[in-house]
Design a protein around this motif. Structure first.
Motif, PDB file in Angstrom:
ATOM      1  N   GLY A 111       0.784  -1.233   0.000  1.00 55.75           N
ATOM      2  CA  GLY A 111       0.000   0.000   0.000  1.00 55.75           C
ATOM      3  C   GLY A 111       0.810   1.273   0.000  1.00 55.75           C
ATOM      4  N   TYR A 112       2.138   1.168  -0.081  1.00 62.26           N
ATOM      5  CA  TYR A 112       3.004   2.341  -0.121  1.00 62.26           C
ATOM      6  C   TYR A 112       3.584   2.512  -1.531  1.00 62.26           C
ATOM      7  CZ  TYR A 112       3.027   2.667   4.995  1.00 62.26           C
ATOM      8  OH  TYR A 112       2.660   2.813   6.312  1.00 62.26           O
ATOM      9  N   HIS A 247       5.858  20.396 -20.800  1.00 66.05           N
ATOM     10  CA  HIS A 247       5.182  19.999 -19.565  1.00 66.05           C
ATOM     11  C   HIS A 247       3.988  19.086 -19.829  1.00 66.05           C
ATOM     12  CE1 HIS A 247       6.952  23.279 -16.710  1.00 66.05           C
ATOM     13  NE2 HIS A 247       7.848  22.706 -17.475  1.00 66.05           N
ATOM     14  N   GLN A 248       4.079  18.304 -20.883  1.00 73.93           N
ATOM     15  CA  GLN A 248       3.064  17.305 -21.175  1.00 73.93           C
ATOM     16  C   GLN A 248       3.512  15.970 -20.568  1.00 73.93           C
ATOM     17  OE1 GLN A 248       0.115  18.013 -22.840  1.00 73.93           O
ATOM     18  NE2 GLN A 248       0.854  20.122 -22.666  1.00 73.93           N
ATOM     19  N   ILE A 249       2.636  15.381 -19.757  1.00 73.19           N
ATOM     20  CA  ILE A 249       2.974  14.120 -19.107  1.00 73.19           C
ATOM     21  C   ILE A 249       2.118  13.004 -19.680  1.00 73.19           C
ATOM     22  CG2 ILE A 249       1.333  14.471 -17.205  1.00 73.19           C
ATOM     23  CD1 ILE A 249       3.381  13.064 -15.382  1.00 73.19           C
ATOM     24  N   GLN A 250       2.751  11.861 -19.899  1.00 73.21           N
ATOM     25  CA  GLN A 250       2.046  10.668 -20.340  1.00 73.21           C
ATOM     26  C   GLN A 250       2.402   9.529 -19.401  1.00 73.21           C
ATOM     27  OE1 GLN A 250       3.097   9.965 -24.430  1.00 73.21           O
ATOM     28  NE2 GLN A 250       1.738  11.569 -25.212  1.00 73.21           N
ATOM     29  N   LEU A 251       1.386   8.833 -18.903  1.00 72.25           N
ATOM     30  CA  LEU A 251       1.599   7.729 -17.974  1.00 72.25           C
ATOM     31  C   LEU A 251       0.708   6.552 -18.343  1.00 72.25           C
ATOM     32  CD1 LEU A 251       1.863   9.303 -14.403  1.00 72.25           C
ATOM     33  CD2 LEU A 251       3.576   7.889 -15.529  1.00 72.25           C
ATOM     34  N   ASN A 252       1.276   5.365 -18.314  1.00 68.42           N
ATOM     35  CA  ASN A 252       0.506   4.139 -18.496  1.00 68.42           C
ATOM     36  C   ASN A 252       0.386   3.471 -17.138  1.00 68.42           C
ATOM     37  OD1 ASN A 252      -0.539   1.599 -19.095  1.00 68.42           O
ATOM     38  ND2 ASN A 252       0.528   1.489 -21.061  1.00 68.42           N
ATOM     39  N   GLU A 253      -0.734   3.699 -16.484  1.00 71.14           N
ATOM     40  CA  GLU A 253      -0.911   3.231 -15.109  1.00 71.14           C
ATOM     41  C   GLU A 253      -0.786   1.722 -14.993  1.00 71.14           C
ATOM     42  OE1 GLU A 253      -4.518   3.292 -11.808  1.00 71.14           O
ATOM     43  OE2 GLU A 253      -4.311   4.966 -13.219  1.00 71.14           O
ATOM     44  N   SER A 254      -1.181   1.006 -16.041  1.00 66.88           N
ATOM     45  CA  SER A 254      -1.167  -0.458 -15.975  1.00 66.88           C
ATOM     46  C   SER A 254       0.245  -1.026 -15.956  1.00 66.88           C
ATOM     47  CB  SER A 254      -1.935  -1.044 -17.170  1.00 66.88           C
ATOM     48  OG  SER A 254      -1.285  -0.747 -18.394  1.00 66.88           O
ATOM     49  N   LEU A 255       1.253  -0.236 -16.366  1.00 65.84           N
ATOM     50  CA  LEU A 255       2.628  -0.719 -16.398  1.00 65.84           C
ATOM     51  C   LEU A 255       3.383  -0.462 -15.092  1.00 65.84           C
ATOM     52  CD1 LEU A 255       3.756   0.398 -19.980  1.00 65.84           C
ATOM     53  CD2 LEU A 255       2.995  -1.874 -19.248  1.00 65.84           C
ATOM     54  N   ILE A 256       2.807   0.348 -14.217  1.00 68.90           N
ATOM     55  CA  ILE A 256       3.500   0.737 -12.990  1.00 68.90           C
ATOM     56  C   ILE A 256       3.479  -0.406 -11.974  1.00 68.90           C
ATOM     57  CG2 ILE A 256       3.455   2.321 -11.017  1.00 68.90           C
ATOM     58  CD1 ILE A 256       2.250   4.419 -12.912  1.00 68.90           C
ATOM     59  N   ASN A 257       4.602  -0.627 -11.333  1.00 68.37           N
ATOM     60  CA  ASN A 257       4.674  -1.591 -10.244  1.00 68.37           C
ATOM     61  C   ASN A 257       4.182  -0.901  -8.972  1.00 68.37           C
ATOM     62  OD1 ASN A 257       5.246  -3.577  -8.386  1.00 68.37           O
ATOM     63  ND2 ASN A 257       7.461  -3.205  -8.397  1.00 68.37           N
ATOM     64  N   TRP A 258       2.948  -1.232  -8.569  1.00 69.98           N
ATOM     65  CA  TRP A 258       2.380  -0.634  -7.365  1.00 69.98           C
ATOM     66  C   TRP A 258       2.778  -1.422  -6.117  1.00 69.98           C
ATOM     67  CZ3 TRP A 258       0.890   3.995  -8.315  1.00 69.98           C
ATOM     68  CH2 TRP A 258       0.282   4.328  -9.528  1.00 69.98           C
ATOM     69  N   PRO A 266      -2.017   3.852  -4.286  1.00 69.34           N
ATOM     70  CA  PRO A 266      -2.412   3.951  -2.885  1.00 69.34           C
ATOM     71  C   PRO A 266      -3.104   5.278  -2.601  1.00 69.34           C
ATOM     72  CG  PRO A 266      -0.081   4.415  -3.105  1.00 69.34           C
ATOM     73  CD  PRO A 266      -0.564   4.009  -4.469  1.00 69.34           C
ATOM     74  N   VAL A 267      -3.778   5.346  -1.458  1.00 69.87           N
ATOM     75  CA  VAL A 267      -4.362   6.601  -0.997  1.00 69.87           C
ATOM     76  C   VAL A 267      -3.280   7.386  -0.289  1.00 69.87           C
ATOM     77  CG1 VAL A 267      -6.104   7.635   0.500  1.00 69.87           C
ATOM     78  CG2 VAL A 267      -6.618   5.535  -0.765  1.00 69.87           C
ATOM     79  N   ILE A 278      -3.120   2.442  11.997  1.00 69.78           N
ATOM     80  CA  ILE A 278      -3.250   2.083  10.594  1.00 69.78           C
ATOM     81  C   ILE A 278      -3.169   0.571  10.418  1.00 69.78           C
ATOM     82  CG2 ILE A 278      -0.793   2.226   9.978  1.00 69.78           C
ATOM     83  CD1 ILE A 278      -3.502   3.765   7.817  1.00 69.78           C
ATOM     84  N   VAL A 279      -4.090   0.012   9.661  1.00 74.72           N
ATOM     85  CA  VAL A 279      -4.069  -1.392   9.269  1.00 74.72           C
ATOM     86  C   VAL A 279      -4.319  -1.436   7.769  1.00 74.72           C
ATOM     87  CG1 VAL A 279      -5.142  -3.652   9.473  1.00 74.72           C
ATOM     88  CG2 VAL A 279      -4.884  -2.221  11.502  1.00 74.72           C
ATOM     89  N   GLY A 280      -3.294  -1.875   7.009  1.00 75.39           N
ATOM     90  CA  GLY A 280      -3.435  -1.820   5.555  1.00 75.39           C
ATOM     91  C   GLY A 280      -3.598  -0.384   5.115  1.00 75.39           C
ATOM     92  N   ALA A 281      -4.711  -0.063   4.472  1.00 75.43           N
ATOM     93  CA  ALA A 281      -4.983   1.309   4.048  1.00 75.43           C
ATOM     94  C   ALA A 281      -6.108   1.923   4.872  1.00 75.43           C
ATOM     95  CB  ALA A 281      -5.346   1.325   2.559  1.00 75.43           C
TER      96      ALA A 281
END
Length: 306
Positions: A111-112, A247-258, A266-267, A278-281
């Motif tokens: 969660g971090y 200042h144009q940003i492009q991100l592929n969220e599905s490729l990120i290691n969360w 995460p929140v 805190i427990v989990g999130a």
């Protein structure tokens, strides 16, 4: 005004790019942790000021003991207890590995998300962050695309039959030296001690770079150049997006290691109340008779009550 002849080929810090990543996900609270040396203090300051302009709250933790990282558990626990899950770390690799080791012991993995620049994130796993950790980092694109650096590697390999002494993370330095040397080639040796002639010679250097702005000395360097946004995927840095000079940003969220146990962002702004932990999130209320202080559970009722 105090340094009228100051020029450079590299624009220096780029912590502001991380703020664009933060904005992309709507995070409004982040924590930072940094060493107390001049370079990391400046990176942390640049990042914090850029966050303030975007109304992003920052909880900053400077590590004690002047960069030796001998006592940082307290700082990490303060971040953990706050509930903040987005952590920007400004440090070198050796120190980052100790932070990650402590963070894992404290349960600051699931969660971090850990944000960084190229000071520790070029070889994330070797810096102690396994693929269990969620990571996003920003790297200047010229680290990967400099024919002048590649020329140096070729020549070094030819003369010394190895390239281990060449640090590819310092391409900006090689580019600056290359441009300086190029400017000096046409200068009369008698003028090598003439500061004005030297300045005139190098300020007019303009060298083309493939896929990048021309290499030249200016007042601001190439601070507005392009950047890669990367994430560590088990021993490999994967490109997950980009940030350009407009200042144009492009991100592929599905490729990120969360993180191994996380499937999405995460929140960032979950701060627990006085009687919560805190427990989990999720913030959970303390049970009757138990007081939670950061990561320590203290039974307040005497054993005779059981």
């Amino acid at each position: 005004k105090s340094a009228p002849n100051f020029i450079r080929t590299n624009g220096g810090g780029f912590a502001h790019v991380l703020v664009h990543v933060i904005n992309q996900f709507g995070w409004k609270t982040v924590a930072t942790i940094h060493q107390r040396n001049q370079f990391q203090v400046k990176e942390n300051l640049d990042f914090t000021q850029a966050c303030e302009k975007e109304n992003i709250d920052v909880v900053s933790q400077a590590l004690s003991d002047s960069g030796k990282w001998s006592n940082f558990t307290k700082e990490l626990l303060q971040i953990k207890h706050s509930g903040i899950r987005i952590i920007a770390m400004f440090s070198y690799c050796e120190s980052a590995s100790k932070v990650f080791a402590t963070a894992e012991k404290l349960g600051m993995v699931d969660g971090y998300l850990w944000l960084g620049l190229d000071s520790w994130s070029l070889l994330t796993t070797s810096c102690g962050a396994s693929s269990e950790f969620g990571t996003i980092a920003v790297h200047p694109k010229h680290n990967e695309n400099s024919q002048y650096y590649n020329d140096l590697v070729d020549k070094w390999s030819y003369y010394y039959n190895e390239t281990s002494e060449i640090d590819w993370t310092a391409v900006g330095i090689y580019d600056a030296v290359y441009a300086f040397a190029h400017g000096m080639t046409n200068l009369n040796p008698k003028d090598f001690t003439n500061h004005t002639r030297i300045f005139d010679a190098i300020v007019n250097v303009t060298l083309p770079r493939r896929g990048l702005p021309d290499l030249k000395f200016t007042k601001i360097g190439d601070a507005e150049s392009d950047y890669n946004i990367v994430s560590d995927i088990g021993n490999t840095l994967r490109s997950v997006g980009s940030f350009d000079s407009k200042h144009q940003i492009q991100l592929n969220e599905s490729l990120i290691n969360w993180g191994a146990a996380s499937s999405g962002p995460p929140v960032s702004d979950r701060v627990c109340g006085e009687n919560e932990y805190i427990v989990g999130a999720t913030c959970t209320m303390c049970q009757n008779g138990i007081f939670i202080n950061i990561n320590v559970v203290i039974i307040t009722r005497s054993i005779s009550n059981y």
